[in-house]
Design an enzyme around this catalytic site. Structure first.
Site, PDB file in Angstrom:
ATOM      1  N   ASP A   1     -11.913  -3.192 -22.294  1.00 37.28           N
ATOM      2  CA  ASP A   1     -12.026  -2.709 -20.942  1.00 37.28           C
ATOM      3  C   ASP A   1     -11.342  -1.090 -20.791  1.00 37.28           C
ATOM      4  O   ASP A   1     -10.757  -0.768 -21.403  1.00 37.28           O
ATOM      5  CB  ASP A   1     -11.080  -3.320 -19.785  1.00 37.28           C
ATOM      6  CG  ASP A   1     -11.642  -4.525 -19.615  1.00 37.28           C
ATOM      7  OD1 ASP A   1     -12.863  -5.109 -19.704  1.00 37.28           O
ATOM      8  OD2 ASP A   1     -11.021  -5.621 -18.820  1.00 37.28           O
TER       9      ASP A   1
ATOM     10  N   PRO B   1       0.391   0.367   2.025  1.00 34.76           N
ATOM     11  CA  PRO B   1       0.118   1.675   1.314  1.00 34.76           C
ATOM     12  C   PRO B   1       1.536   2.633   0.903  1.00 34.76           C
ATOM     13  O   PRO B   1       1.294   3.637   0.214  1.00 34.76           O
ATOM     14  CB  PRO B   1      -0.469   2.349   2.507  1.00 34.76           C
ATOM     15  CG  PRO B   1      -0.354   1.493   3.712  1.00 34.76           C
ATOM     16  CD  PRO B   1       0.134   0.111   3.445  1.00 34.76           C
TER      17      PRO B   1
ATOM     18  N   ARG C   1      -8.325 -12.243 -14.407  1.00 36.31           N
ATOM     19  CA  ARG C   1      -9.269 -12.024 -15.725  1.00 36.31           C
ATOM     20  C   ARG C   1      -8.296 -11.526 -16.939  1.00 36.31           C
ATOM     21  O   ARG C   1      -8.996 -12.090 -17.934  1.00 36.31           O
ATOM     22  CB  ARG C   1     -10.189 -10.825 -15.229  1.00 36.31           C
ATOM     23  CG  ARG C   1      -9.679  -9.501 -15.460  1.00 36.31           C
ATOM     24  CD  ARG C   1     -10.507  -8.610 -14.860  1.00 36.31           C
ATOM     25  NE  ARG C   1     -11.861  -8.323 -15.396  1.00 36.31           N
ATOM     26  CZ  ARG C   1     -12.007  -7.843 -16.773  1.00 36.31           C
ATOM     27  NH1 ARG C   1     -11.029  -7.241 -17.350  1.00 36.31           N
ATOM     28  NH2 ARG C   1     -13.168  -7.747 -17.286  1.00 36.31           N
TER      29      ARG C   1
ATOM     30  N   GLU D   1       0.089  -2.575  12.287  1.00 36.98           N
ATOM     31  CA  GLU D   1       0.584  -1.201  11.874  1.00 36.98           C
ATOM     32  C   GLU D   1       1.524  -1.322  10.636  1.00 36.98           C
ATOM     33  O   GLU D   1       1.974  -0.286  10.276  1.00 36.98           O
ATOM     34  CB  GLU D   1       1.052  -0.444  12.917  1.00 36.98           C
ATOM     35  CG  GLU D   1       0.165   0.511  13.467  1.00 36.98           C
ATOM     36  CD  GLU D   1      -1.324   0.422  13.733  1.00 36.98           C
ATOM     37  OE1 GLU D   1      -1.514  -0.868  14.431  1.00 36.98           O
ATOM     38  OE2 GLU D   1      -2.138   1.148  13.606  1.00 36.98           O
TER      39      GLU D   1
HETATM   40  N1  ADE Z   1      -2.420  -2.293   3.310  1.00 38.47           N
HETATM   41  C1  ADE Z   1      -2.985  -1.323   4.002  1.00 38.47           C
HETATM   42  N2  ADE Z   1      -3.647  -0.350   3.134  1.00 38.47           N
HETATM   43  C2  ADE Z   1      -3.221  -0.975   1.879  1.00 38.47           C
HETATM   44  C3  ADE Z   1      -3.281  -0.400   0.569  1.00 38.47           C
HETATM   45  N3  ADE Z   1      -3.834   0.884   0.297  1.00 38.47           N
HETATM   46  N4  ADE Z   1      -2.747  -1.206  -0.325  1.00 38.47           N
HETATM   47  C4  ADE Z   1      -2.090  -2.176  -0.330  1.00 38.47           C
HETATM   48  N5  ADE Z   1      -2.176  -2.806   0.897  1.00 38.47           N
HETATM   49  C5  ADE Z   1      -2.443  -2.137   1.894  1.00 38.47           C
END
Ligand code: ADE
Length: 229
Positions: free
Chosen positions: A169, A89, A154, A116
């Site tokens: 798209d 994230p 794709r 984590e």
């Molecule tokens: N791992 C945990 N959350 C994630 C996300 N939002 N994007 C990519 N990998 C992740």
């Protein structure tokens, strides 16, 4: 293209990779997708791949040893130079532009972590690019890796039945897609716009462009700002 995925849960990929366009693209050898279980590279008989964070705190952190060993093993499976991506994230947000960029590569190595997070030395030592699929936290990188594989494959020439279909798209021109209709002409009192039945291709193209713009203004005005790609 070859895509290697390093994961603790290779079985999570079975269904998405075994259906529809992803299945056909592999059968047609447009892409080879290989899954490698990081746990096979654990140093002990308990197959341990994570440990408590130094300095305390909740959760477990992926240890560098098994990830490095797994990565070095996978790298040798093909002579092609690879682009390495860590799913987290904290990464740069994935979008259509990034999908198009990645679809030009010969080889991708995607690393999906659980728990984590990753020991920081994994990111530094593997010189990996970090990618996030959105501002929310998943239980691991597997679903994110699948999203990237789906969006990238794709775009490979020949992956879609109709060669043109990814060009129209949403996002491919920085705009949302125009409204689409199919039969019947009238459904529950809702009629297909006359213009689409007119046979005038220039007018239809103009109408679609206008619709794309209007929808983007209304639903995703952020896409029209300069800083969006
Ligand atoms: N791992 C945990 N959350 C994630 C996300 N939002 N994007 C990519 N990998 C992740």
């Amino acid at each position: 293209m070859r895509i290697d995925v390093l994961t603790l849960f290779p079985r999570m990929f079975e269904s998405p990779l075994g259906c529809s366009i992803l299945k056909r693209a592999q059968e047609a050898s447009l892409v080879e997708i290989a899954l490698t279980d990081i746990r096979d590279f654990a140093a002990d008989s308990y197959r341990k791949v994570d440990d408590k964070p130094y300095g305390g705190g909740p959760g477990m952190v992926m240890m560098p040893g098994p990830v490095f060993d797994c990565f070095e093993h996978v790298q040798k499976l093909s002579p092609e130079k690879s682009r390495t991506i860590l799913l987290t994230p904290q990464g740069k947000r994935f979008d259509q532009k990034k999908a198009a960029e990645l679809s030009k590569e010969k080889r991708l190595i995607l690393i999906a972590g659980k728990y984590e997070g990753f020991d920081e030395r994994i990111r530094i030592g593997l010189d990996a690019e970090q990618i996030s699929i959105g501002d929310y936290v998943l239980n691991g990188g597997e679903l994110a890796a699948m999203v990237i594989i789906d969006a990238v494959v794709r775009l490979l020439p020949g992956a879609l039945g109709d060669e043109d279909s990814s060009k129209d798209d949403s996002f491919s021109e920085g705009l949302l897609e125009y409204p689409q209709y199919t039969r019947p002409e009238t459904f529950r009192d809702m009629k297909v716009p006359d213009i689409l039945l007119s046979g005038d291709h220039a007018k239809i193209a103009e109408w679609r462009r206008q619709q794309s713009l209007e929808r983007t203004k209304k639903w995703r005005p952020d896409l029209l700002k300069d800083d969006n790609g």
